[in-house]
Scaffold this motif. Structure first.
Motif, PDB file in Angstrom:
ATOM      1  N   GLU A  97      39.662  42.077  52.053  1.00 51.93           N
ATOM      2  CA  GLU A  97      39.655  42.117  53.516  1.00 51.93           C
ATOM      3  C   GLU A  97      40.675  43.099  54.079  1.00 51.93           C
ATOM      4  O   GLU A  97      40.751  43.300  55.291  1.00 51.93           O
ATOM      5  CB  GLU A  97      39.904  40.709  54.076  1.00 51.93           C
TER       6      GLU A  97
ATOM      7  N   SER B 256      39.236  37.333  47.855  1.00 53.83           N
ATOM      8  CA  SER B 256      39.233  37.180  49.318  1.00 53.83           C
ATOM      9  C   SER B 256      40.507  37.737  49.949  1.00 53.83           C
ATOM     10  O   SER B 256      40.486  38.201  51.091  1.00 53.83           O
ATOM     11  CB  SER B 256      39.081  35.702  49.690  1.00 53.83           C
TER      12      SER B 256
ATOM     13  N   ASN C 133      30.061  40.000  47.928  1.00 53.27           N
ATOM     14  CA  ASN C 133      30.377  38.869  48.807  1.00 53.27           C
ATOM     15  C   ASN C 133      29.196  37.915  48.958  1.00 53.27           C
ATOM     16  O   ASN C 133      29.354  36.760  49.347  1.00 53.27           O
ATOM     17  CB  ASN C 133      30.814  39.362  50.188  1.00 53.27           C
TER      18      ASN C 133
ATOM     19  N   ASP D  60      36.572  33.759  41.731  1.00 47.46           N
ATOM     20  CA  ASP D  60      35.788  32.597  42.174  1.00 47.46           C
ATOM     21  C   ASP D  60      36.029  31.400  41.263  1.00 47.46           C
ATOM     22  O   ASP D  60      36.102  30.255  41.715  1.00 47.46           O
ATOM     23  CB  ASP D  60      34.291  32.937  42.168  1.00 47.46           C
TER      24      ASP D  60
END
Length: 503
Positions: free
Chosen positions: A83, A79, A135, A42
């Motif tokens: 996923e 990210s 998340n 992040d």
């Protein structure tokens, strides 16, 4: 910005995603690496956006590199990886390896050695639950400050310790004990602080925080630590990074067998402040190597108990002039006989032992045995030369269900008693007495606090004290019997009549 309560609640939700398939004692093995990865990921995105806002279309890789603290290779962002739908655990392990390789000087080995691809250890459903929980939290600097993130990390450490029970003693020292030691040793800007059994890094972080809170420049403090457990050493490094500490060096390894910090001469490196809560009475600590070890300044400790090995290592690591040492020890080190008595006498005669602080009972996760602090100083003040300060703070605690606690007032009162050499707190304070070495010598160099101060709290005469006395008496009997049987066997006496094998 997120509040501390919100952050702690969401972090604990993440940990709870593992509950069931993963043993609570192992939560830290998985939660901290994921937290650290989410934070650096992040933060990287936040730094990238800042670089783009500044340079726009002129931004290139060389310019952007200056904006980033850590390099994240393409395809390693949170990210990008979380996923993926197949072999998620194995992909995470591969990602951690790539990030470590891209930052060899700062992050090598920082993620530990958890078996991310082993679904027996962490099923994919638990891993997905952990990811979903994380998340919900943005961990970049615009959302979570370093102070908040550091406090959240400490919150998790405390909760994991509560969940782990006695196993927690391996990685977590109660923060009131840490704050007490740091308050006594008073690290200053520009100094070096070393913890030879640093666990999760709590003592090193506390020294930084104390300077920061007192308005002093914490950035010039240099932190060093060694930790034998790989996972715990990794947690310590992550802890220091998350507390915005730049100048630190955490080594993994066995401090007593192979100290990692050495001077060019080969002797152990010396530091301004040496602080630790080593494992109590560690057996099989490497006594066979210590007969010629320069750290054995007052003798070789018994093979069955490494307490005075840690003490002598720390005193040897104390810088001449400015050096001071604070170490948590079981009460047994104050009065046990044999080799330990000789070492204790040697340290007292060197006049480096400044203070003995008796702690309240049942403060620690790993043991009910009462503990004490030993404070050493290379250069004692004039009024404390040829004396030892005894402080009995056994009455200063709040009774808890599993463990007792010391309040901030309790900690402050004991620090003040150490600094002034008197009990300024009055009734219910810490009993204090400055004792001349002649009196200690008359007592056979026994440091048992009860010899010098009338014990303030009935609590100290609890099971823990009785256990220490019993264990010492039992060990003395065993040692005496062993010596007797050896002499009898040498004289040709058949030991079988005593029910003892002659083998």
């Amino acid at each position: 910005m997120i509040t501390q309560h919100e952050l702690e609640s969401r972090l604990w939700d993440a940990a709870n995603a593992l509950r069931g398939p993963v043993d609570p004692a192992d939560f830290k093995t998985y939660v901290f690496p994921m937290l650290f990865w989410k934070w650096i990921s992040d933060t990287w995105v936040h730094e990238h956006d800042a670089a783009f806002d500044t340079y726009g279309d002129d931004l290139d890789d060389e310019i952007e590199a200056d904006f980033h603290r850590f390099e994240l290779p393409e395809g390693t962002l949170w990210s990008e990886v979380t996923e993926r739908v197949t072999n998620l655990g194995a992909e995470i392990a591969k990602t951690f390896q790539r990030i470590e390789m891209a930052n060899p000087r700062s992050l090598a080995g920082v993620f530990g050695d958890a078996s991310w691809g082993n679904q027996e250890r962490i099923p994919e459903s638990a891993l997905l639950g952990l990811i979903r929980a994380f998340n919900k939290i943005r961990l970049d600097p615009s959302t979570v400050s370093h102070d908040l993130l550091g406090a959240g990390y400490e919150y998790l450490l405390k909760n994991f310790a509560d969940e782990s029970g006695k196993k927690a003693g391996e990685f977590f020292t109660p923060r009131e004990v840490v704050n007490l030691l740091v308050g006594i040793l008073q690290p200053e800007p520009g100094e070096s602080v070393y913890d030879p059994s640093c666990g999760s890094g709590g003592m090193l972080v506390a020294t930084i925080n104390q300077l920061r809170e007192s308005g002093k420049d914490h950035r010039t403090l240099r932190a060093y630590g060694q930790e034998i457990n790989l996972t715990t050493a990794s947690i310590a490094r992550m802890n220091l990074f998350l507390h915005e500490i730049e100048d630190f060096d955490i080594k993994r390894g066995d401090t007593l067998r192979a100290p990692a910090f050495k001077a060019p001469s080969g002797a152990v490196r010396q530091f301004d402040v040496v602080i630790a809560n080593p494992p109590f009475s560690l057996a099989d600590w490497g006594a066979d190597r210590w007969s010629s070890d320069p750290r054995a300044i007052c003798g070789v400790p018994p093979a069955k108990s490494g307490d005075y090995a840690f003490v002598q290592h720390m005193v040897s690591s104390m810088k001449p002039g400015s050096g001071r040492v604070g170490v948590v020890m079981p009460h047994g080190v104050l009065f046990r006989g044999g080799a330990e008595a000789k070492i204790r006498q040697g340290l007292i005669e060197k006049d480096v032992l400044e203070a003995v602080v008796g702690l309240p009972p049942k403060l620690f996760y790993s043991t009910e045995i009462p503990a004490c602090l030993l404070i050493f100083r290379d250069q004692k003040s004039a009024e404390r030369k040829d004396h030892v300060l005894f402080i009995d703070s056994s009455a200063r605690f709040i009774k808890g269900k599993k463990q007792n606690l010391m309040s901030e007032d309790d900690v402050r009162a004991v620090i003040e008693a150490y600094q002034t050499g008197s009990d300024s707190a009055g009734e219910g304070g810490a009993n204090v007495r400055l004792v001349p070495l002649e009196e200690i010598e008359q007592n056979g160099f026994d440091l048992n606090i009860g010899r010098y101060i009338k014990v303030a709290a009935e609590e100290t005469a609890d099971l823990g004290t009785a256990l220490v006395a019993y264990a010492d008496a039992r060990q003395q009997r065993v040692d005496t019997e062993t010596g007797m049987f050896e002499r009898l066997a040498a004289a040709g006496v058949d030991l079988s009549v005593f029910g003892v094998s002659s083998e």
